[in-house]
Scaffold this motif. Structure first.
Motif, mmCIF file in Angstrom:
data_model
loop_
_atom_site.group_PDB
_atom_site.id
_atom_site.type_symbol
_atom_site.label_atom_id
_atom_site.label_comp_id
_atom_site.label_asym_id
_atom_site.label_seq_id
_atom_site.Cartn_x
_atom_site.Cartn_y
_atom_site.Cartn_z
ATOM 1 N N ILE A 143 -24.908 13.902 -18.019
ATOM 2 C CA ILE A 143 -25.703 12.747 -18.019
ATOM 3 C C ILE A 143 -25.823 12.078 -19.388
ATOM 4 C CG2 ILE A 143 -28.306 12.074 -17.757
ATOM 5 C CD1 ILE A 143 -28.300 15.020 -16.508
ATOM 6 N N GLN A 144 -25.235 10.793 -19.241
ATOM 7 C CA GLN A 144 -25.160 9.981 -20.344
ATOM 8 C C GLN A 144 -26.457 9.189 -20.634
ATOM 9 O OE1 GLN A 144 -21.532 7.583 -20.402
ATOM 10 N NE2 GLN A 144 -22.513 6.012 -21.989
ATOM 11 N N ASN A 145 -26.874 8.992 -21.913
ATOM 12 C CA ASN A 145 -28.065 8.257 -22.448
ATOM 13 C C ASN A 145 -29.260 8.349 -21.495
ATOM 14 O OD1 ASN A 145 -26.548 6.689 -24.337
ATOM 15 N ND2 ASN A 145 -25.870 5.157 -22.501
ATOM 16 N N GLY A 146 -29.508 9.706 -21.435
ATOM 17 C CA GLY A 146 -30.568 10.305 -20.539
ATOM 18 C C GLY A 146 -32.033 9.965 -20.809
ATOM 19 N N THR A 147 -32.654 9.546 -19.951
ATOM 20 C CA THR A 147 -34.154 9.095 -19.825
ATOM 21 C C THR A 147 -34.167 7.590 -20.200
ATOM 22 O OG1 THR A 147 -34.822 9.437 -22.094
ATOM 23 C CG2 THR A 147 -35.012 11.336 -20.496
ATOM 24 N N LEU A 148 -33.120 6.722 -20.538
ATOM 25 C CA LEU A 148 -33.115 5.581 -20.967
ATOM 26 C C LEU A 148 -32.575 4.560 -19.720
ATOM 27 C CD1 LEU A 148 -31.131 5.704 -24.425
ATOM 28 C CD2 LEU A 148 -33.539 5.477 -23.945
ATOM 29 N N GLU A 158 -29.023 5.147 -18.399
ATOM 30 C CA GLU A 158 -28.638 6.117 -18.298
ATOM 31 C C GLU A 158 -27.616 6.114 -16.981
ATOM 32 O OE1 GLU A 158 -30.584 9.743 -15.554
ATOM 33 O OE2 GLU A 158 -31.361 9.561 -17.687
ATOM 34 N N LYS A 159 -26.416 7.100 -17.327
ATOM 35 C CA LYS A 159 -25.413 7.159 -16.217
ATOM 36 C C LYS A 159 -25.283 8.564 -15.845
ATOM 37 C CE LYS A 159 -21.578 4.850 -17.043
ATOM 38 N NZ LYS A 159 -20.382 4.202 -17.684
ATOM 39 N N PHE A 160 -24.601 8.789 -14.825
ATOM 40 C CA PHE A 160 -24.660 10.220 -14.241
ATOM 41 C C PHE A 160 -23.574 10.478 -13.449
ATOM 42 C CE2 PHE A 160 -26.951 14.134 -12.886
ATOM 43 C CZ PHE A 160 -26.453 14.282 -11.542
ATOM 44 N N GLY A 161 -22.873 11.513 -13.641
ATOM 45 C CA GLY A 161 -21.728 12.156 -13.008
ATOM 46 C C GLY A 161 -21.916 13.563 -12.758
ATOM 47 N N ILE A 162 -21.389 13.798 -11.077
ATOM 48 C CA ILE A 162 -21.739 15.056 -10.866
ATOM 49 C C ILE A 162 -20.312 15.735 -9.939
ATOM 50 C CG2 ILE A 162 -22.831 14.638 -8.741
ATOM 51 C CD1 ILE A 162 -24.691 17.107 -9.015
ATOM 52 N N ALA A 214 -24.029 12.367 -24.333
ATOM 53 C CA ALA A 214 -24.341 13.071 -23.081
ATOM 54 C C ALA A 214 -24.604 14.453 -23.069
ATOM 55 C CB ALA A 214 -22.846 12.622 -22.108
ATOM 56 N N ILE A 215 -25.368 14.912 -21.920
ATOM 57 C CA ILE A 215 -25.325 16.401 -21.849
ATOM 58 C C ILE A 215 -24.796 16.868 -20.683
ATOM 59 C CG2 ILE A 215 -27.431 17.976 -21.346
ATOM 60 C CD1 ILE A 215 -29.008 16.343 -23.084
ATOM 61 N N ILE A 216 -24.255 18.142 -20.971
ATOM 62 C CA ILE A 216 -23.493 18.416 -19.698
ATOM 63 C C ILE A 216 -24.298 19.782 -19.336
ATOM 64 C CG2 ILE A 216 -21.356 19.988 -19.246
ATOM 65 C CD1 ILE A 216 -20.095 18.716 -21.660
ATOM 66 N N VAL A 217 -24.392 19.849 -17.986
ATOM 67 C CA VAL A 217 -25.027 21.074 -17.372
ATOM 68 C C VAL A 217 -24.259 21.655 -16.428
ATOM 69 C CG1 VAL A 217 -27.322 21.533 -16.106
ATOM 70 C CG2 VAL A 217 -27.233 19.514 -17.479
ATOM 71 N N ILE A 218 -24.182 23.170 -16.584
ATOM 72 C CA ILE A 218 -23.259 23.822 -15.523
ATOM 73 C C ILE A 218 -23.884 24.933 -14.977
ATOM 74 C CG2 ILE A 218 -20.917 25.128 -15.488
ATOM 75 C CD1 ILE A 218 -20.289 23.813 -18.156
ATOM 76 N N GLY A 219 -23.799 25.045 -13.544
ATOM 77 C CA GLY A 219 -24.203 26.296 -12.840
ATOM 78 C C GLY A 219 -24.912 25.929 -11.497
ATOM 79 N N GLU A 220 -25.212 26.885 -10.775
ATOM 80 C CA GLU A 220 -25.838 26.565 -9.480
ATOM 81 C C GLU A 220 -26.935 25.865 -9.417
ATOM 82 O OE1 GLU A 220 -24.015 27.414 -6.650
ATOM 83 O OE2 GLU A 220 -22.484 27.944 -7.931
ATOM 84 N N ALA A 221 -27.665 25.746 -10.376
ATOM 85 C CA ALA A 221 -29.108 24.881 -10.411
ATOM 86 C C ALA A 221 -28.629 23.581 -10.385
ATOM 87 C CB ALA A 221 -29.726 25.152 -11.729
ATOM 88 N N VAL A 222 -27.550 23.166 -10.606
ATOM 89 C CA VAL A 222 -27.171 21.631 -10.401
ATOM 90 C C VAL A 222 -26.814 21.325 -8.994
ATOM 91 C CG1 VAL A 222 -25.170 20.011 -10.751
ATOM 92 C CG2 VAL A 222 -25.859 21.616 -12.577
ATOM 93 N N ARG A 223 -26.301 22.196 -7.985
ATOM 94 C CA ARG A 223 -26.205 22.279 -6.570
ATOM 95 C C ARG A 223 -27.481 22.157 -5.931
ATOM 96 N NH1 ARG A 223 -21.852 24.311 -3.849
ATOM 97 N NH2 ARG A 223 -21.450 25.981 -5.579
ATOM 98 N N GLU A 224 -28.676 22.571 -6.589
ATOM 99 C CA GLU A 224 -30.100 22.561 -5.997
ATOM 100 C C GLU A 224 -30.712 21.462 -6.396
ATOM 101 O OE1 GLU A 224 -31.585 25.037 -4.013
ATOM 102 O OE2 GLU A 224 -29.436 25.408 -3.731
ATOM 103 N N CYS A 233 -20.254 11.076 -7.487
ATOM 104 C CA CYS A 233 -20.379 10.173 -8.547
ATOM 105 C C CYS A 233 -21.784 9.160 -8.369
ATOM 106 C CB CYS A 233 -19.471 9.383 -8.936
ATOM 107 S SG CYS A 233 -17.589 10.445 -9.017
ATOM 108 N N ALA A 234 -22.473 9.071 -9.375
ATOM 109 C CA ALA A 234 -23.660 8.153 -9.027
ATOM 110 C C ALA A 234 -23.800 7.688 -10.581
ATOM 111 C CB ALA A 234 -24.701 9.037 -8.557
ATOM 112 N N ARG A 235 -24.291 6.392 -10.578
ATOM 113 C CA ARG A 235 -25.052 5.576 -11.643
ATOM 114 C C ARG A 235 -26.334 5.279 -11.108
ATOM 115 N NH1 ARG A 235 -20.498 1.147 -13.293
ATOM 116 N NH2 ARG A 235 -18.753 2.781 -13.723
ATOM 117 N N GLU A 236 -27.312 6.067 -12.048
ATOM 118 C CA GLU A 236 -28.479 5.876 -11.640
ATOM 119 C C GLU A 236 -29.572 5.629 -12.867
ATOM 120 O OE1 GLU A 236 -29.477 9.605 -9.740
ATOM 121 O OE2 GLU A 236 -28.168 9.438 -8.331
#
Length: 260
Positions: free
Chosen positions: A199-204, A207-211, A230-240, A257-260
């Motif tokens: 997640i890049q530029n989170g809460t702004l 913001e851009k998002f890739g999964i 950007a912040i990197i998040v790894i784990g099964e929680a991401v799938r949820e 991939c998404a830009r949101e």
């Protein structure tokens, strides 16, 4: 007769970026400031809460560009408190999460100056939450790690190798330049299909998002031109992730991939 200067320093966490995520206590502290020493904030609109008469001093750090060393910042806080009285030291996120806030407080207190801390909403938690990622979830993740990707020596944190062995959600800050190494560590633990979000530029508004998965994330990053901050998040929680539910039945090795 002039009022005697009463030095005071308040360390304020500015939150993850969205100015609405600054706490009310932080707003009140800024409103009373004579001097504000502020970092390279994600949103400088936060500075509007300080009086127009307040002295503003930028002491931010960006990769490869430091306006002041940490020792100089420490001394500036003290000098301004002794000269003007009420100083607010404004730092992004929470000042005690990789913000060197404790170092600044210790230095100021060594001069006998009263100090106060206003916690901030940490980007480590708020940014994933803003994308519908819960770092803990019953039956999925019982804990989470928050790790700096790059140490003061510019090396990858050794804690990431330990975290890769666990079932916890792993949140990595300042880790984009080390992404290839991070991917390699998780692959060594046979976790190539583990979900990962960036997640890049989170809460702004920017913001851009890739999964994707550990195996596919570098391609996702290239396609979506994701970079720091950007912040990197790894784990099964991401799938949820709430926003994926009901839309993707199979995550497997396919990338999203998404830009949101």
């Amino acid at each position: 007769m002039k009022n005697k200067i009463q030095p005071k320093v308040t360390l304020v966490g500015a939150g993850p970026g969205d100015p609405d995520l600054l706490t009310l206590k932080g707003v009140k502290a800024l409103a009373e400031a004579k001097v504000v020493l502020y970092d390279a904030l994600a949103n400088e609109a936060i500075m509007n809460h300080a009086p127009k008469s307040a002295i503003r001093i930028f002491v931010g750090k960006r990769k490869g560009r430091h306006s002041y060393s940490q020792d100089q910042i420490n001394q500036l806080i003290v000098d301004n408190a002794l000269t003007y009285g009420n100083v607010v030291r404004l730092k992004g996120g929470d000042p005690f999460i990789f913000g060197r806030g404790s170092e600044e407080i210790e230095f100021v207190e060594s001069f006998g100056i009263p100090t106060f801390v206003v916690p901030g909403i940490s980007s480590a938690i708020a940014v994933p939450a803003n994308q519908g990622i819960s770092l803990t979830k019953r039956g999925i993740s019982e804990s989470f790690w928050v790790i700096t990707g790059t140490t003061s020596e510019r090396n990858l944190s050794a804690d990431i190798a330990l975290a890769a062995k666990s079932s916890a959600t792993v949140v990595i800050l300042m880790g984009m330049s080390k992404l290839a190494q991070i991917v390699s560590l998780f692959q060594k633990e046979s976790k190539g299909e583990t979900p990962i979000a960036i997640i890049q530029n989170g809460t702004l508004s920017s913001e851009k998002f890739g999964i994707g998965t550990i195996n596919s994330i570098q391609e996702v990053v290239a396609e979506n031109k994701l970079s720091n901050p950007a912040i990197i998040v790894i784990g099964e929680a991401v799938r949820e992730r709430n926003k994926l539910k009901g839309f993707y039945k199979e995550f497997a090795s396919n990338k999203v991939c998404a830009r949101e």
